[in-house]
Design a protein around this motif. Sequence first.
Motif, PDB file in Angstrom:
ATOM      1  N   LEU A 123      33.575  30.517  -2.692  1.00 42.40           N
ATOM      2  CA  LEU A 123      32.391  30.140  -3.087  1.00 42.40           C
ATOM      3  C   LEU A 123      31.353  31.229  -2.413  1.00 42.40           C
ATOM      4  N   ARG A 129      28.558  28.543  -5.741  1.00 40.81           N
ATOM      5  CA  ARG A 129      29.244  28.616  -7.069  1.00 40.81           C
ATOM      6  C   ARG A 129      30.517  29.738  -6.573  1.00 40.81           C
ATOM      7  N   TRP A 133      30.030  34.500  -9.850  1.00 38.41           N
ATOM      8  CA  TRP A 133      29.861  33.930 -11.005  1.00 38.41           C
ATOM      9  C   TRP A 133      28.301  34.269 -11.332  1.00 38.41           C
ATOM     10  N   LYS A 135      24.198  33.732 -12.818  1.00 40.07           N
ATOM     11  CA  LYS A 135      23.526  32.903 -12.610  1.00 40.07           C
ATOM     12  C   LYS A 135      22.110  33.604 -13.393  1.00 40.07           C
ATOM     13  N   THR A 141      22.769  27.460 -15.331  1.00 44.81           N
ATOM     14  CA  THR A 141      24.351  28.015 -15.015  1.00 44.81           C
ATOM     15  C   THR A 141      24.863  28.536 -16.415  1.00 44.81           C
ATOM     16  N   ILE A 231      36.186  23.711 -10.686  1.00 46.75           N
ATOM     17  CA  ILE A 231      35.043  23.922 -12.117  1.00 46.75           C
ATOM     18  C   ILE A 231      35.678  23.199 -13.122  1.00 46.75           C
TER      19      ILE A 231
END
Length: 363
Positions: A123, A129, A133, A135, A141, A231
């Motif tokens: 993370l 997150r 990943w 944003k 999200t 997730i």
Amino acid sequence: MTVKLDYVWLDGHTQKNLRSKIRFEEIKLNSKETLNLKDIPRWSFDGSSTQQASSDNSDLILKPVKVAKNPLSSKNENYDSFIVLCEVLDTDGKPHNTNTRHALGKLKKNDIIFSAEQEYTLLDARTVRPLGWPKSPEGETIFPLPQARYYCGTGDFVKGRNFIDKYMNMLVDAGLNVRGSNAEVMLSQWEYQLGNINAVDLADELWISRYIIERLSEYFGMIISWEPKPIPGDWNGSGCHFNFSTKKMRDGGYDEKYASVILDKLEEDHFTHIRYCGLGNENRLTGEHETCHMSEFKHGVGDRSASVRIPAACVKGDNFYMEDRRPAANCDPYEVLLSLSKSIVSGHEELNSLKGQEVEVVA
Ligand code: MG
């Protein structure tokens, strides 16, 4: 010789956490340039701050049980550094009730060899997150491409490779029995493998390796998530699969009858095993994403939707072992390996009593 010692132990939370504190000592190194356990002093700590004691009777004891070179410490000409894994004892010297290692260490000696496939998710500490990943600029999200190209991926389909390379080197430098590593099915989910060794040694190495990666992540602005299902939705969860073989399996190769006795025992004890497979594992063992539903026990050859898989190559004559796919990434390996070992051993005993023979594979 001055040595820097990271005393490491497990706390008393329902989801166990690693704790550590540092101490400098004058201890002579042995011929292998490491420390003899008997030379490392016991230490105490405040159990009221780790959910292991009340504040009016808070002293608990750290008993060193395993030592490894500390790859986190930069080379220092004035001292050597070691990680000292400890069991927690009460002040009267008895194992504390949160000490799960003790029972595994007391298990009757046997010839079962295990390896572990430890999965986890990297993370980003700023966003909490998975690393890399996306944003949106508004902070909404959004998700990366659905999982399909991340497993064992390269280039833009993996995140955190610089961290992983450093971590792998550290596991080797610490002297652990590391076997390999790969990127996993969800982006920023990874795995490493340890083995093939006996249950206590493997569980110790898992905890030491978890300590190293958590400490290393501090320097990289990352958090290691051991969550079984980090997730929600159409994303793979994180497991800690355990492969096992007995001497008979290793020496004799695939034997359907033998396998079925062991598998029957595992099925009989399924819900006991599940209890030790990790908190929140019900979110992962759904029957989707390469798992078998928690409520049932299934085995199969080459079957990744089974609780226990027999690798297809074993049936064709390769080394015979089985893979328990049920434990989650956050499990306590002391508990998992104790319950699993007991079932395998009882399988042997049943087999031998059927044959009217002495127990041959369990010393
Ligand atoms: Mg895996």
